[in-house]
Design a protein around this motif. Structure first.
Motif, mmCIF file in Angstrom:
data_model
loop_
_atom_site.group_PDB
_atom_site.id
_atom_site.type_symbol
_atom_site.label_atom_id
_atom_site.label_comp_id
_atom_site.label_asym_id
_atom_site.label_seq_id
_atom_site.Cartn_x
_atom_site.Cartn_y
_atom_site.Cartn_z
ATOM 1 N N THR A 144 31.895 39.995 6.531
ATOM 2 C CA THR A 144 33.210 40.401 6.034
ATOM 3 C C THR A 144 33.506 41.783 6.603
ATOM 4 O O THR A 144 32.639 42.656 6.596
ATOM 5 C CB THR A 144 33.211 40.456 4.500
ATOM 6 N N LEU A 145 34.713 41.985 7.089
ATOM 7 C CA LEU A 145 35.084 43.258 7.712
ATOM 8 C C LEU A 145 36.184 43.931 6.900
ATOM 9 O O LEU A 145 37.239 43.341 6.653
ATOM 10 C CB LEU A 145 35.568 43.025 9.148
ATOM 11 N N VAL A 146 35.911 45.165 6.467
ATOM 12 C CA VAL A 146 36.917 45.989 5.789
ATOM 13 C C VAL A 146 37.093 47.249 6.625
ATOM 14 O O VAL A 146 36.145 48.011 6.831
ATOM 15 C CB VAL A 146 36.496 46.346 4.355
ATOM 16 N N LEU A 147 38.310 47.464 7.081
ATOM 17 C CA LEU A 147 38.590 48.528 8.045
ATOM 18 C C LEU A 147 39.686 49.431 7.507
ATOM 19 O O LEU A 147 40.726 48.954 7.057
ATOM 20 C CB LEU A 147 39.009 47.879 9.366
ATOM 21 N N VAL A 148 39.446 50.739 7.520
ATOM 22 C CA VAL A 148 40.464 51.724 7.161
ATOM 23 C C VAL A 148 41.127 52.210 8.444
ATOM 24 O O VAL A 148 40.447 52.585 9.404
ATOM 25 C CB VAL A 148 39.840 52.908 6.401
ATOM 26 N N THR A 149 42.450 52.193 8.467
ATOM 27 C CA THR A 149 43.156 52.634 9.662
ATOM 28 C C THR A 149 44.566 53.080 9.309
ATOM 29 O O THR A 149 45.130 52.663 8.289
ATOM 30 C CB THR A 149 43.229 51.508 10.714
ATOM 31 N N HIS A 150 45.118 53.945 10.134
ATOM 32 C CA HIS A 150 46.529 54.291 10.026
ATOM 33 C C HIS A 150 47.323 53.617 11.136
ATOM 34 O O HIS A 150 48.541 53.769 11.216
ATOM 35 C CB HIS A 150 46.720 55.812 10.129
ATOM 36 N N ASP A 151 46.625 52.846 11.984
ATOM 37 C CA ASP A 151 47.219 52.237 13.177
ATOM 38 C C ASP A 151 47.727 50.836 12.840
ATOM 39 O O ASP A 151 46.948 49.893 12.682
ATOM 40 C CB ASP A 151 46.156 52.173 14.284
ATOM 41 N N ARG A 152 49.034 50.679 12.745
ATOM 42 C CA ARG A 152 49.624 49.391 12.392
ATOM 43 C C ARG A 152 49.302 48.321 13.434
ATOM 44 O O ARG A 152 49.085 47.157 13.090
ATOM 45 C CB ARG A 152 51.135 49.559 12.238
ATOM 46 N N ASP A 153 49.245 48.697 14.709
ATOM 47 C CA ASP A 153 48.923 47.714 15.748
ATOM 48 C C ASP A 153 47.516 47.158 15.551
ATOM 49 O O ASP A 153 47.271 45.954 15.688
ATOM 50 C CB ASP A 153 49.038 48.342 17.143
ATOM 51 N N LEU A 154 46.559 48.032 15.225
ATOM 52 C CA LEU A 154 45.192 47.583 14.973
ATOM 53 C C LEU A 154 45.160 46.677 13.743
ATOM 54 O O LEU A 154 44.494 45.637 13.732
ATOM 55 C CB LEU A 154 44.288 48.795 14.795
ATOM 56 N N ALA A 155 45.909 47.050 12.718
ATOM 57 C CA ALA A 155 45.894 46.284 11.469
ATOM 58 C C ALA A 155 46.457 44.881 11.639
ATOM 59 O O ALA A 155 46.122 43.978 10.858
ATOM 60 C CB ALA A 155 46.671 47.031 10.395
ATOM 61 N N THR A 156 47.292 44.663 12.648
ATOM 62 C CA THR A 156 47.868 43.330 12.829
ATOM 63 C C THR A 156 46.812 42.282 13.160
ATOM 64 O O THR A 156 47.065 41.080 13.024
ATOM 65 C CB THR A 156 48.935 43.332 13.944
ATOM 66 N N TYR A 157 45.631 42.715 13.596
ATOM 67 C CA TYR A 157 44.559 41.764 13.884
ATOM 68 C C TYR A 157 43.863 41.286 12.605
ATOM 69 O O TYR A 157 43.111 40.318 12.634
ATOM 70 C CB TYR A 157 43.520 42.395 14.816
ATOM 71 N N ALA A 158 44.107 41.967 11.498
ATOM 72 C CA ALA A 158 43.460 41.606 10.236
ATOM 73 C C ALA A 158 44.103 40.357 9.648
ATOM 74 O O ALA A 158 45.266 40.026 9.925
ATOM 75 C CB ALA A 158 43.569 42.760 9.242
#
Length: 232
Positions: free
Chosen positions: A198-212
């Motif tokens: 399971t992957l939980v990722l903190v980011t401010h990057d909306r482009d990166l978050a679209t892969y979630a």
């Protein structure tokens, strides 16, 4: 039906500054299922890094409970938490957190050695992981001899060393340029699928978050949005 690997009920976090109490997290209620890829987003000060620290057992909530893989971790002692982190959690940090006096291979091996595993199998897995991230010819290099992208790939290999069921990543591409950032992200997603964590990722990057597969947004310490992508 997938089971929850993380379950939070009524979680708050506050700190006393001496003159007043600052509320960082407010009544967080979350269930994260096995195999999900969850991105936690929010502006600076929204509480996302604090939440990640609580999920990792690096800090305790002021009130509420946190269950990790069925085990209540909110009030465990430090020794028990350290053991749990070693068995259950892999970490990828923005700043790599490699030990400068260890080679790439030794850095990847470190979680196994801390757990008392110095077997040939552990060595073979460390080398296989370095091969997977494209660093088979950099095993004996020290962090100072590696680029930022290479250091983050070593950190990625290290995070998977003990096959943890949960991987926590804090801005894993934040210190990288767009090319290296994309390469590390692709490796993270590919390895996560292969390893089944399971992957939980903190980011401010909306482009990166679209892969979630799921995006949780915090504002002022509370969950204001929980978006799930439709299954394909």
């Amino acid at each position: 039906m997938a089971k929850s690997i993380l379950s939070l009920r009524g979680v708050t976090k506050s700190i006393d500054t001496g003159t007043h109490r600052v509320q960082i997290l407010r009544g967080i209620e979350l269930d994260i299922q096995e195999g999900e890829f969850v991105a936690i987003m929010g502006a600076s000060g929204s509480g996302k890094s604090t939440l990640l620290g609580l999920l990792a057992g690096l800090d305790a909530p002021t009130t509420g409970t946190i269950h990790l893989d069925g085990e209540e971790i909110s009030h465990l002692g430090e020794d028990a938490l350290a053991d749990l982190r070693g068995r259950k959690i892999g970490f990828v940090f923005q700043s790599y957190q490699l030990i400068p006096t260890l080679t790439a291979e030794e850095n990847v091996l470190l979680p196994a050695e801390l757990a008392g595993d110095v077997s040939s199998g552990a060595m073979a897995r460390a080398r296989q992981l370095l091969d997977t991230v494209g660093l088979e010819d950099r095993r004996e290099h020290y962090p100072v001899q590696l680029s930022g992208g290479e250091q983050q790939r070593v950190a990625l290999a290290r995070a998977f060393m003990r096959q943890p069921p949960l991987l926590l990543a804090d801005e894993p591409t934040g210190n990288l340029d767009s090319v290296n950032g994309r390469q590390v992200l692709d490796l993270l997603l590919s390895m996560n699928r292969q390893e089944g964590a399971t992957l939980v990722l903190v980011t401010h990057d909306r482009d990166l978050a679209t892969y979630a597969t799921r995006i949780i947004t915090l504002k002022d310490g509370a969950v204001v949005s929980d978006e799930r992508k439709d299954a394909a």
